[in-house]
Design a protein around this motif. Structure first.
Motif, PDB file in Angstrom:
ATOM      1  N   TYR A   1      26.995 -11.106 -11.875  1.00  0.00           N
ATOM      2  CA  TYR A   1      27.282 -11.396 -13.275  1.00  0.00           C
ATOM      3  C   TYR A   1      27.101 -10.144 -14.134  1.00  0.00           C
ATOM      4  N   LEU A   2      25.972  -9.460 -13.974  1.00  0.00           N
ATOM      5  CA  LEU A   2      25.702  -8.259 -14.759  1.00  0.00           C
ATOM      6  C   LEU A   2      26.725  -7.163 -14.477  1.00  0.00           C
ATOM      7  N   ASN A   3      27.136  -7.059 -13.222  1.00  0.00           N
ATOM      8  CA  ASN A   3      28.093  -6.026 -12.830  1.00  0.00           C
ATOM      9  C   ASN A   3      29.482  -6.334 -13.383  1.00  0.00           C
ATOM     10  N   ARG A   4      29.936  -7.569 -13.216  1.00  0.00           N
ATOM     11  CA  ARG A   4      31.293  -7.918 -13.631  1.00  0.00           C
ATOM     12  C   ARG A   4      31.440  -7.954 -15.147  1.00  0.00           C
ATOM     13  N   ARG A   5      30.356  -8.251 -15.846  1.00  0.00           N
ATOM     14  CA  ARG A   5      30.433  -8.271 -17.307  1.00  0.00           C
ATOM     15  C   ARG A   5      30.199  -6.886 -17.913  1.00  0.00           C
ATOM     16  N   GLY A   6      29.991  -5.878 -17.064  1.00  0.00           N
ATOM     17  CA  GLY A   6      29.810  -4.527 -17.558  1.00  0.00           C
ATOM     18  C   GLY A   6      28.467  -4.283 -18.213  1.00  0.00           C
ATOM     19  N   ILE A   7      27.469  -5.082 -17.875  1.00  0.00           N
ATOM     20  CA  ILE A   7      26.141  -4.933 -18.467  1.00  0.00           C
ATOM     21  C   ILE A   7      25.323  -3.916 -17.678  1.00  0.00           C
ATOM     22  N   LEU A   8      25.220  -4.110 -16.386  1.00  0.00           N
ATOM     23  CA  LEU A   8      24.529  -3.176 -15.493  1.00  0.00           C
ATOM     24  C   LEU A   8      25.296  -3.131 -14.184  1.00  0.00           C
ATOM     25  N   ASP A   9      25.642  -1.937 -13.716  1.00  0.00           N
ATOM     26  CA  ASP A   9      26.304  -1.876 -12.420  1.00  0.00           C
ATOM     27  C   ASP A   9      25.262  -2.002 -11.307  1.00  0.00           C
ATOM     28  N   THR A  10      25.745  -2.183 -10.107  1.00  0.00           N
ATOM     29  CA  THR A  10      24.862  -2.472  -8.976  1.00  0.00           C
ATOM     30  C   THR A  10      23.862  -1.354  -8.733  1.00  0.00           C
ATOM     31  N   LYS A  11      24.318  -0.121  -8.802  1.00  0.00           N
ATOM     32  CA  LYS A  11      23.424   1.009  -8.530  1.00  0.00           C
ATOM     33  C   LYS A  11      22.343   1.127  -9.600  1.00  0.00           C
ATOM     34  N   THR A  12      22.729   0.926 -10.847  1.00  0.00           N
ATOM     35  CA  THR A  12      21.749   1.020 -11.927  1.00  0.00           C
ATOM     36  C   THR A  12      20.711  -0.091 -11.811  1.00  0.00           C
ATOM     37  N   LEU A  13      21.156  -1.298 -11.532  1.00  0.00           N
ATOM     38  CA  LEU A  13      20.222  -2.410 -11.370  1.00  0.00           C
ATOM     39  C   LEU A  13      19.274  -2.157 -10.210  1.00  0.00           C
ATOM     40  N   ALA A  14      19.780  -1.499  -9.170  1.00  0.00           N
ATOM     41  CA  ALA A  14      18.967  -1.247  -7.984  1.00  0.00           C
ATOM     42  C   ALA A  14      17.843  -0.251  -8.245  1.00  0.00           C
ATOM     43  N   THR A  15      17.924   0.514  -9.339  1.00  0.00           N
ATOM     44  CA  THR A  15      16.828   1.426  -9.647  1.00  0.00           C
ATOM     45  C   THR A  15      15.583   0.673 -10.081  1.00  0.00           C
ATOM     46  N   GLY A  16      15.735  -0.564 -10.486  1.00  0.00           N
ATOM     47  CA  GLY A  16      14.595  -1.422 -10.775  1.00  0.00           C
ATOM     48  C   GLY A  16      14.051  -1.293 -12.177  1.00  0.00           C
ATOM     49  N   GLY A  17      13.028  -2.108 -12.432  1.00  0.00           N
ATOM     50  CA  GLY A  17      12.364  -2.079 -13.716  1.00  0.00           C
ATOM     51  C   GLY A  17      12.953  -3.014 -14.753  1.00  0.00           C
ATOM     52  N   TYR A  18      13.904  -3.855 -14.382  1.00  0.00           N
ATOM     53  CA  TYR A  18      14.548  -4.750 -15.336  1.00  0.00           C
ATOM     54  C   TYR A  18      13.898  -6.136 -15.310  1.00  0.00           C
ATOM     55  N   ARG A  19      13.763  -6.711 -16.482  1.00  0.00           N
ATOM     56  CA  ARG A  19      13.236  -8.066 -16.644  1.00  0.00           C
ATOM     57  C   ARG A  19      14.379  -8.931 -17.168  1.00  0.00           C
ATOM     58  N   ILE A  20      14.842  -9.857 -16.334  1.00  0.00           N
ATOM     59  CA  ILE A  20      16.080 -10.592 -16.610  1.00  0.00           C
ATOM     60  C   ILE A  20      15.777 -12.074 -16.788  1.00  0.00           C
ATOM     61  N   THR A  21      16.056 -12.578 -17.986  1.00  0.00           N
ATOM     62  CA  THR A  21      15.875 -14.000 -18.269  1.00  0.00           C
ATOM     63  C   THR A  21      17.220 -14.698 -18.127  1.00  0.00           C
ATOM     64  N   THR A  22      17.290 -15.661 -17.232  1.00  0.00           N
ATOM     65  CA  THR A  22      18.534 -16.377 -16.983  1.00  0.00           C
ATOM     66  C   THR A  22      18.622 -17.635 -17.854  1.00  0.00           C
ATOM     67  N   THR A  23      19.756 -18.296 -17.790  1.00  0.00           N
ATOM     68  CA  THR A  23      19.953 -19.560 -18.501  1.00  0.00           C
ATOM     69  C   THR A  23      19.538 -20.754 -17.652  1.00  0.00           C
ATOM     70  N   LEU A  24      19.120 -20.507 -16.429  1.00  0.00           N
ATOM     71  CA  LEU A  24      18.806 -21.594 -15.499  1.00  0.00           C
ATOM     72  C   LEU A  24      17.606 -22.402 -15.980  1.00  0.00           C
ATOM     73  N   ASP A  25      17.745 -23.710 -15.919  1.00  0.00           N
ATOM     74  CA  ASP A  25      16.694 -24.645 -16.307  1.00  0.00           C
ATOM     75  C   ASP A  25      15.939 -25.055 -15.042  1.00  0.00           C
ATOM     76  N   LYS A  26      14.655 -24.775 -14.999  1.00  0.00           N
ATOM     77  CA  LYS A  26      13.888 -25.015 -13.773  1.00  0.00           C
ATOM     78  C   LYS A  26      13.940 -26.474 -13.334  1.00  0.00           C
ATOM     79  N   ALA A  27      13.810 -27.403 -14.266  1.00  0.00           N
ATOM     80  CA  ALA A  27      13.832 -28.825 -13.911  1.00  0.00           C
ATOM     81  C   ALA A  27      15.189 -29.222 -13.339  1.00  0.00           C
ATOM     82  N   LYS A  28      16.256 -28.745 -13.950  1.00  0.00           N
ATOM     83  CA  LYS A  28      17.592 -29.086 -13.448  1.00  0.00           C
ATOM     84  C   LYS A  28      17.866 -28.389 -12.114  1.00  0.00           C
ATOM     85  N   GLN A  29      17.391 -27.160 -11.969  1.00  0.00           N
ATOM     86  CA  GLN A  29      17.551 -26.457 -10.697  1.00  0.00           C
ATOM     87  C   GLN A  29      16.856 -27.219  -9.577  1.00  0.00           C
TER      88      GLN A  29
END
Length: 804
Positions: free
Chosen positions: A331-359
């Motif tokens: 999702y981050l890669n295709r939306r142009g937010i973070l490419d795969t290599k940049t994300l792989a450098t680490g240090g990112y805190r990512i909050t998703t829309t996923l609802d724990k109860a529904k998951q």
């Protein structure tokens, strides 16, 4: 001294007077004859035969002379050289950057609770001599064929070409040598700025003078990212082929070299739909090896594409965690937010829309309705794969994703893969397109839910030029005769929908599907009459987005999976979601009204277990390789698919015999799983009614879907609540046959929905061929009697299938 006047005569340097012929008195102005106007005293006059250069006048005075241009250029060269020299002296080779010791990425549910951490950097350094020569050559063929023969650390031409392509909109291109890439990976970072590129070039030149080619190449191989969280060639060899680097073949080395160009996209296991692109890149690498004479043409001819094995991620990504991490990365890669290599450098805190109860509810629904029914004694049960996705229509937020039984056991996410046909869950898009385009049949009748079509099995599709060569079969080769679009939807009649797609126009149907949310690059989304039968290979998540558009009255916005991204306390900008009226509200609501009858009395009656107003559509892929149910309430749009795949070969397989059933179809296990999940997900919220504005001529008033009993059934006082099913005349059975004789249609809703849904799932289907039309007329639309009266054999769950 004589008193006679002396004549004036100029003297030469010797003091002698000028010749008589050259002696002339000066003019009144003091000029000597022969001197040009404006020339100063003592300046020789214009020589005979020479013309004075004309002065530059007008606009020509603004153009610099060649002397000025040359001088300027020389000055710039000197300044540039001085700047480069100063930069070279000032810029030192720095220490290794943070990517050499990448941090963890943290993935969170919408409530802030942790889903997963993927910070275990997978890297194991090796010596260059451990890497087989052909593997080294494959990397050189892919990235820098002149690395050993060219002493330049920087490819100026490639940099200029890449810069020009980037500026002119042809895409970002690196234009870097292996030395430059190593500098970027180990000393600098992945950002694309002029300053970073300048530093990269200077450090590369210095490094090229201080280290040997082998040292640089060894460092490059150990720091490059290959996907699957594998840093370096050794980690990549283990991640993709389960072997050490010394054991890699030429073909395998060429594949790993291909990954350097696009690690995420070219992983053919994680993204089967990208296999052709990966193979093209692999062929490019091998072709380069042949061109450089590192591989003979005969060896190349015998080389076969080496499909890698499934990944073996760490236990920290077990269960659904790994699927979520993978989906977020894509999702981050295709939306142009973070490419795969940049994300792989680490240090990112990512909050998703996923609802724990529904998951959790989705996982439980699959476990209870699918996995609990598997048995080690049945070979077909080994092939079962399940995918699921759930979206809130109004916001587009993805609140649950089900990728498979366990990421460490089944690496490919069944929620996002695009290699299974969607089957008849695509049919609603045809009806929507017909209303949007105000389409008509071949004989000029406007297409509405009550338009009558010929449902004869294998009826040839007719176009404007006459009969075509396309004649699709109905499920179990059943002839349905003349039936309405509404009943054809209930029964998922292929011959009707193929003709309707032709009447609307396959290109228009495709356009409507894309407007609803199906990606334009979906495999096999072809503008032909077969599009109606679901030959496209859309993902479960794609279908959930499209159905969410229908649920939101035709308003479409791209789904949202990530709400917030931060690094070191600073936020990363995310694109804002926008919506548009993709199709008219009347078109979307008309489709919703028709899909309601699928749940009430068609192939999707199992979804009634949700206990609240709901609509949906069943579908089965070709050769029963996948079974689908896609549906929604006003609050939630969700899709469930059960797929067949051989765990050893990866080949798609039919679901015959799986779960102890003769066949697995959309109205069975998928619909049951959908209902169980949706009921649990919405249990704490009040039921909402559908607020519909259907198109004229649909004969589906708002009161049918708004004025209902507490049990979710139609209001008995509604004129539509006849014993013949919604939307039809009490005197006309939904199957289009002649009205029953008096006294035989006893209990249309009692026996039709009791014997048709209860007995339609039991006796209505066991006695379908004998008592269907007697015991319940059409048994509520499509269950039991209608199919039974048409001599259709149900499965042992009493569900009638809808294969395309």
């Amino acid at each position: 001294m004589s008193d006679e006047p002396q004549s004036w005569a100029p003297r030469d340097s010797s003091g002698a007077g000028a010749s008589a012929t050259g002696n002339h008195p000066p003019t009144a102005s003091g000029e000597q004859p022969g001197e040009g106007a404006g020339r100063g005293p003592g300046r020789p006059g214009k020589q005979p035969g020479r013309r004075a250069r004309p002065r530059r006048t007008g606009w020509r005075r603004a153009i610099p002379t060649w002397r000025m241009t040359l001088g300027t250029l020389l000055g710039l060269v000197v300044l540039l050289g001085a700047a480069i020299f100063a930069a070279y002296r000032l810029v030192d080779i720095p220490a290794a950057n943070a990517s050499a010791t990448a941090q963890s990425n943290v993935y969170l549910y919408s409530d802030g609770s942790v889903i997963a951490r993927d910070g275990d950097v997978n890297r194991e350094k090796v010596k260059l001599h451990q890497v087989p020569p052909t593997v080294q050559q494959a990397v050189l063929a892919a990235e820098d064929r002149d690395f050993y023969t060219d002493d330049h650390a920087v490819d100026v031409k490639a940099m200029l070409r890449a810069g020009w392509n980037t500026v002119t909109g042809k895409g970002k291109q690196g234009g870097s040598t292996i030395t430059q890439q190593y500098v970027k990976n180990y000393y600098l970072g992945q950002e694309r700025t002029i300053l970073r590129k300048a530093k990269e070039a200077i450090i590369a030149v210095k490094l090229n003078r201080e280290e040997t080619k082998d040292q640089i190449f060894e460092g490059y191989l150990n720091t490059s990212y290959f996907g699957r969280n594998a840093y370096g060639i050794q980690a990549a060899a283990q991640a993709y082929y389960g072997k050490n680097v010394e054991e890699l073949t030429t073909a395998e080395g060429a594949y790993l070299a291909s990954l350097l160009n696009a690690p995420s996209a070219y992983d053919v296991v994680a993204h089967p739909d990208n296999k052709r692109a990966a193979q093209r890149r692999w062929n490019y690498v091998l072709g380069g090896m042949v061109k450089e004479r590192w591989l003979t043409a005969a060896e190349r001819a015998t080389t076969r594409f080496p499909t890698p094995g499934e990944a073996k991620p760490s236990n920290g990504l077990s269960g659904q965690r790994g699927y979520i991490v993978q989906a977020v990365g894509d999702y981050l890669n295709r939306r142009g937010i973070l490419d795969t290599k940049t994300l792989a450098t680490g240090g990112y805190r990512i909050t998703t829309t996923l609802d724990k109860a529904k998951q959790d509810a989705f996982v439980k629904a699959v476990d209870d309705n699918v996995m609990a029914k598997t048995s080690g004694d049945r070979a077909a049960d080994r092939n079962i794969r399940v995918g699921g996705a759930s979206i809130v229509p109004e916001t587009g937020k993805v609140v649950a994703l089900y990728g498979g039984i366990d990421y460490t056991k089944q690496y490919v996410s069944n929620a996002t893969r695009r290699d299974y046909q969607v089957g008849s869950v695509f049919k609603p898009f045809v009806l929507t397109s017909a209303v949007v385009n105000d389409s008509t049949t071949q004989d000029g009748r406007r297409i509405t839910p009550n338009t009558v079509y010929d449902g004869t099995n294998k009826r040839t599709v007719v176009g404007v030029q006459g009969p075509t060569d396309y004649a699709p079969a109905n499920e179990d080769d059943v002839d349905h005769g003349d039936i309405t679009v509404r009943i054809a939807t209930d029964k998922s009649v292929n011959s009707v929908y193929a003709q309707m797609a032709q009447d609307v126009g396959p290109a228009k149907v495709r356009q409507t599907a894309i407007a609803l949310g199906i990606p334009a690059d979906t495999p096999d989304l072809t503008a032909s009459p077969s599009i109606a039968l679901g030959t496209a290979n859309a993902s479960v998540l794609d279908m959930a987005e499209a159905y969410a558009t229908l649920a939101d009255h035709g308003r479409h916005g791209r789904h949202v999976l990530v709400e917030k991204v931060t690094k070191d306390g600073a936020g990363i900008e995310l694109p804002q979601r926008t919506t548009e009226q993709a199709v008219s509200r009347e078109a979307a609501d008309t489709t919703t009204a028709v899909l309601r009858s699928v749940v009430e009395g068609g192939t999707g009656t199992a979804a009634q277990a949700v206990g609240r107003p709901a609509v949906g559509k069943t579908g089965t892929a070709e050769e029963d390789r996948a079974a689908w149910f896609a549906g929604y309430t006003p609050d939630l749009a969700s899709v469930v698919a059960v797929m067949g795949q051989n765990p050893d070969t990866g080949a798609q397989t039919p679901l015959y015999g799986a779960l102890g059933l003769a066949r697995v179809n959309g109205g069975g296990v998928p619909a049951e799983t959908w209902a169980a999940y949706t009921e649990a997900a919405l249990r704490s919220s009040p039921a909402r009614e559908f607020d519909l504005r259907t198109a004229p001529g649909s004969d589906e008033g708002d009161e049918l879907l708004v004025d209902e009993n507490a049990d979710g059934g139609p209001d008995p006082s509604s004129p539509s609540n006849s014993d013949t099913g919604p939307g039809t005349s009490p005197d006309t059975p939904p199957d289009g046959s002649a009205p029953p004789t008096p006294g035989t249609n006893t209990g249309g809703n009692t026996s039709g929905n009791t014997s048709g849904n209860t007995s339609g799932n039991t006796s209505g289907n066991t006695s379908g061929s004998t008592g269907g039309n007697t015991g319940g007329d059409t048994t509520g639309g499509a269950d039991g009697g209608t199919e039974g009266g048409s001599a259709t054999a149900p499965d042992q769950n009493g569900q009638f299938d809808d294969r395309s």
